[in-house]
Write an enzyme that holds these catalytic residues in place. Sequence first.
Site, mmCIF file in Angstrom:
data_model
loop_
_atom_site.group_PDB
_atom_site.id
_atom_site.type_symbol
_atom_site.label_atom_id
_atom_site.label_comp_id
_atom_site.label_asym_id
_atom_site.label_seq_id
_atom_site.Cartn_x
_atom_site.Cartn_y
_atom_site.Cartn_z
ATOM 1 N N LYS A 129 0.835 -1.209 0.000
ATOM 2 C CA LYS A 129 0.000 0.000 0.000
ATOM 3 C C LYS A 129 0.867 1.255 0.000
ATOM 4 O O LYS A 129 2.028 1.248 0.410
ATOM 5 C CB LYS A 129 -0.915 0.017 1.242
ATOM 6 C CG LYS A 129 -1.998 -1.037 1.228
ATOM 7 C CD LYS A 129 -3.255 -0.516 0.590
ATOM 8 C CE LYS A 129 -4.316 -1.581 0.550
ATOM 9 N NZ LYS A 129 -5.630 -1.131 0.837
ATOM 10 N N ARG A 163 -4.277 -9.918 4.146
ATOM 11 C CA ARG A 163 -4.444 -9.966 2.691
ATOM 12 C C ARG A 163 -3.107 -9.569 2.119
ATOM 13 O O ARG A 163 -2.607 -8.483 2.399
ATOM 14 C CB ARG A 163 -5.543 -9.020 2.210
ATOM 15 C CG ARG A 163 -5.799 -9.226 0.713
ATOM 16 C CD ARG A 163 -6.326 -8.007 -0.002
ATOM 17 N NE ARG A 163 -5.721 -6.739 0.313
ATOM 18 C CZ ARG A 163 -4.600 -6.251 -0.229
ATOM 19 N NH1 ARG A 163 -3.887 -6.953 -1.070
ATOM 20 N NH2 ARG A 163 -4.159 -5.056 0.098
#
Length: 170
Positions: A129, A163
Amino acid sequence: IISIDTYRLNVAKAAFSAGAHIFNDIGGGQMDKGIFDWICSNQIPYVLTHSVGQFEMVHQIPNYNHVVEDVWTDLAKKVQLLRSKGLKNLMIDPGFGFSKSLDQNYTLLAHLATFKTLGAPILVGVSRKSMIYKTLGITAAESLNGTSVLHTIALQQGANILRVHDVAEA
């Protein structure tokens, strides 16, 4: 186990018809009408992700009074609604990267244990991210070490599911 990552009800229905097992809804039930009714009536294992607004708005930062409290309150209302409709298999995701600034993402991570009070497994998706690569001044492809560190912190703070992009490394 196959998880479908969408906010569109018709995509989720098609995926489940084709054999998917988990519906990871980045829209938190608010981006397509009928999601909550469908998952509850069919007992679809569901990841409730926090975000604000429609999909086009997920990278805009709302004015939170207190990001942890505001995200917790939004998720709590939806968890209560889903449970009142009989949903049994529910996971929550604070929505790192969705409707939050870099600082707000790190504040949520530092207080992730707060979300355990919702009584559902916590899924964390921080792999590659922008909160990692922008902070370190690197690319997403170079963020494996940062991802591993944040995974460790998330697990220490009570995350149950990660995840990931790099399965073996994680």
